[in-house]
Design an enzyme around this catalytic site. Structure first.
Site, PDB file in Angstrom:
ATOM      1  N   LEU A 223     -51.224 -35.112  32.595  1.00 46.21           N
ATOM      2  CA  LEU A 223     -50.768 -33.883  31.874  1.00 46.21           C
ATOM      3  C   LEU A 223     -50.008 -33.042  32.960  1.00 46.21           C
ATOM      4  CD1 LEU A 223     -53.854 -33.047  29.967  1.00 46.21           C
ATOM      5  CD2 LEU A 223     -51.896 -33.961  28.892  1.00 46.21           C
ATOM      6  N   HIS A 224     -48.934 -33.380  33.277  1.00 47.53           N
ATOM      7  CA  HIS A 224     -48.186 -32.678  34.169  1.00 47.53           C
ATOM      8  C   HIS A 224     -47.398 -31.481  33.416  1.00 47.53           C
ATOM      9  CE1 HIS A 224     -44.360 -34.488  32.749  1.00 47.53           C
ATOM     10  NE2 HIS A 224     -45.031 -35.701  32.500  1.00 47.53           N
ATOM     11  N   LEU A 225     -46.597 -30.757  33.822  1.00 46.96           N
ATOM     12  CA  LEU A 225     -46.283 -29.267  33.123  1.00 46.96           C
ATOM     13  C   LEU A 225     -45.571 -29.545  31.617  1.00 46.96           C
ATOM     14  CD1 LEU A 225     -45.925 -26.547  33.531  1.00 46.96           C
ATOM     15  CD2 LEU A 225     -43.419 -26.871  34.551  1.00 46.96           C
TER      16      LEU A 225
END
Length: 87
Positions: free
Chosen positions: A14-16
């Protein structure tokens, strides 16, 4: 309140970008939407909270929805996550 476990399959977790997609979906609902991961809790409507959870590829999170539209919110959030959050 309803909840369901779901595994994150995004290669980068769950990166940007996927965190933003998750938050955008969660904000469509009136219900309180959180998830638990690794002993902590995050507000699914806050990008910073989602990023702070440091969820990686293959990690399992438990989504909790509480409110008037909790069933619909949970169903759609699980679908969005299972579909890869735009990746």
């Amino acid at each position: 309140m309803v909840s369901e476990k779901v595994r994150v399959h995004n290669p980068s977790g769950l990166h940007l970008r996927p965190a933003g997609i998750l938050c955008k979906e969660a904000m469509k609902y009136k219900s309180l939407i959180t998830f638990q991961y690794n002993g902590g809790s995050a507000n699914a409507k806050s990008v910073l909270s989602v990023l702070g959870a440091c969820v990686k590829c293959g990690d399992e999170i438990t989504i909790f929805c509480e409110g008037a539209d909790e069933e619909e919110a949970l169903r759609n959030l699980v679908t969005v996550i299972n579909n890869g959050l735009g990746e």
